[in-house]
Design a protein around this motif. Structure first.
Motif, PDB file in Angstrom:
ATOM      1  N   HIS B 149       0.342  -1.071   0.188  1.00 26.84           N
ATOM      2  CA  HIS B 149       0.126  -0.400  -0.239  1.00 26.84           C
ATOM      3  C   HIS B 149       1.138   1.615  -0.419  1.00 26.84           C
ATOM      4  O   HIS B 149       1.446   1.258   0.561  1.00 26.84           O
ATOM      5  N   LEU B 242      -6.240   2.423   4.595  1.00 25.99           N
ATOM      6  CA  LEU B 242      -5.285   1.406   5.284  1.00 25.99           C
ATOM      7  C   LEU B 242      -6.420   0.123   6.370  1.00 25.99           C
ATOM      8  O   LEU B 242      -5.744  -1.022   6.107  1.00 25.99           O
ATOM      9  N   LEU B 250       4.313  -1.223   3.405  1.00 29.53           N
ATOM     10  CA  LEU B 250       4.232   0.054   2.745  1.00 29.53           C
ATOM     11  C   LEU B 250       5.369   0.985   2.348  1.00 29.53           C
ATOM     12  O   LEU B 250       6.633   0.568   2.488  1.00 29.53           O
ATOM     13  N   TYR B 279       1.373   5.709  10.776  1.00 30.83           N
ATOM     14  CA  TYR B 279       0.945   5.142   9.567  1.00 30.83           C
ATOM     15  C   TYR B 279       1.509   3.886  10.748  1.00 30.83           C
ATOM     16  O   TYR B 279       0.854   2.755  10.088  1.00 30.83           O
ATOM     17  N   SER B 289       2.985  -4.995   9.748  1.00 32.67           N
ATOM     18  CA  SER B 289       2.867  -4.068   8.589  1.00 32.67           C
ATOM     19  C   SER B 289       4.941  -3.218   8.687  1.00 32.67           C
ATOM     20  O   SER B 289       4.309  -3.351   9.621  1.00 32.67           O
TER      21      SER B 289
END
Lengths: 342, 342
Positions: B149, B242, B250, B279, B289
């Protein structure tokens, strides 16, 4: 004409499924004449909904002919109208009753309902309908107005009630405070607000900001939270609210004993301390913010268990805590007044 | 009939205002016959848009009679149609051209446009129109599909291009990768996707999850990011994305020299390191992540300044970095392939 509301909870007459019904009964009792559920015997609302005292639950529209508004009293995940309620909505229209709904699926988008309402000259009101089309501006926001925001461990654990009780407690203490409703039930209680979870994504924060700008002549705004910042479905709504209302002060709300996410019950809720820190970090990325209190929902435990939990959380989090249902909002009111003196 | 697209950028023919135009020219050049802007002399697109080479910018619909689609090539804040474009849309309808728009204000909700299209038998297509009504389920998500992402410091700094270039680079290296478009421009390029910022708030994460479930038979999905997690207007969209796509990896995207929030230019952008950590914290609250790379947009600086910045960020963040416009996506492709081997 005075509103005489009959609340439809057909087959879902319990405190979890009939959230809207329970809150309207709690805060708009004078407008409510009864609850309609044809699947159960007539009985007092208190027995099914744990609120309402002897307000009648009836099993036929005929039982309360004075009712002039049918309110859909449930808020199912996804926001559609349960299929078994359709016939009752149509029957209410045929009797000349207005119908109000906070569902995502609008009554006014349903050809059959629209035709029925037209025939009988009644009105269909969709509380979640909105035409919000303004992005946030971050301009003209007053720091003379204290903004308090309720956030939570999960959805459906009492953020709205905490917000209302805090605003009312402040008002009772002589502080000019207003509750900012951000959901359909809060809007029914307060008479204004914005159904944030039904706003188009780009305009969430703008819609909240508009509520703040409209009402910031009050000394305090208590802005109702929605969902949670880690909720698998609704975290976007939660963050849009947080960044739209720029709270000075946060109140953390949770329910004792809840372990899994409401509506996504194979997913565990996060550790509360880590989630609290996420709220703080995300809030402070936009505006200086701090937690000033904790609201405990202890409906599933006894008084001793609640008192033990309250003592624990107050000590560990170094914040005042209360279950507003059991003990009122006074500790939160005091904390908010402390912010006004700073 | 082959699409022969004329892109309307009336009065806004620059790379910042005409984002949609630039990307469609970059990635769908074979379908584009020209750019329409009656406020400037005819000239090559490259001179105004920094893309498109000798693709003609014309100042009259008469100049390119073969065009059969008029595409609104701008995406203004708030998403309304600039008033001065109305006459050109109506003129295009009158010539029998279809009209496509990615604006929040739908062509099909405009009585005058609908009447004009009906008269001429043409079609109005609203790329942001959607009827997403499903909340996220967090079920049946495959861990055999690597989800990458792109997230960013701000909006409008190249997350879509980075996503496309990474997906194409992976495909060129023999990896079955797909770009998941989450905005109207990406959807024009890819031919599918979902306009996430136009989805009703409660259903943002559910809409993204649906894209993942539909396409997770690919080995890699590269999911286009939107906005930023601290953007005053759009942070809700960013977090919904997200938490809807649950990325394993990411990529952080930023533009050198940008100091203020795009569209809210009295608000400073946050420190990049603190935002990166937000994030990470918010992503890991839902799924493990990590950042695997950095995409630098260096359009406003010279080659030396870019190389210095790249060396700095690679050293300080311990991640590969590249400007995909200047040097291609290879470092990001390599990082993604490294995730496949883990």
């Amino acid at each position: 004409m005075n509103r005489k509301i009959l609340i439809l909870t057909e087959g879902l007459s319990n405190p979890n499924s009939a959230k809207t019904a329970c809150s309207v009964i709690r805060y708009r009792r004078d407008e409510v004449v009864g609850v309609l559920d044809t699947t159960v015997p007539p009985q007092p609302a208190q027995a099914l909904l744990e609120v309402g005292g002897d307000l009648p639950v009836v099993n036929s529209l005929d039982a309360l002919p004075e009712a002039n508004v049918l309110l859909i009293g449930v808020a199912p995940t996804g926001g559609g109208l349960p299929a078994h309620m359709r016939a009752l909505v149509l029957a209410a229209c045929a009797r000349g009753m207005d119908v109000e709904s906070g569902l995502h699926d609008f009554l006014n988008d349903d050809a059959e309902f629209v035709a029925a309402a037209k025939t009988s000259g009644t009105t269909l009101r969709d509380l979640r309908a909105n035409d919000e089309r303004d992005v946030a501006q971050r301009k003209n926001i007053s720091d003379d107005c204290l903004r308090i925001h309720t956030v939570g461990h999960d959805c459906s654990l009492g953020k709205m009630v905490v917000s209302i009780e805090l605003a009312r407690g402040l008002s009772a203490a002589g502080v000019d405070a207003k509750f900012i409703a951000t959901g359909q039930t809060g809007m029914l209680v307060e008479g204004d607000g914005c159904p944030i979870d039904a706003v188009i994504a780009d305009f969430i924060s703008g819609a909240v900001e508009k509520q703040v700008l409209t009402h910031q002549h009050h000394r305090v705004l208590v802005i109702e939270g929605q969902g949670s910042i880690t909720h698998p479905c609704y975290s976007a709504v939660t963050l849009g609210l947080l960044h739209g209302c720029l709270p000075h002060a946060l109140i953390y709300c949770y329910e004792m004993g809840r372990r899994m996410v409401k509506g996504v019950d194979h997913i565990e809720l996060p550790n509360m301390e880590s989630q609290r820190d996420l709220y703080l970090a995300m809030a402070n990325a936009a505006h200086p913010s701090q937690f000033i209190g904790v609201a405990i929902n202890s409906r599933n435990v006894d008084a001793d268990a609640y008192q033990n939990e309250k003592a624990r959380i107050e000590a560990e989090w170094n914040l005042p805590a209360t279950d507003v249902f059991r003990e009122g909002a006074e500790p939160l009111v005091t904390a908010a007044r402390g912010m006004l003196e700073d």
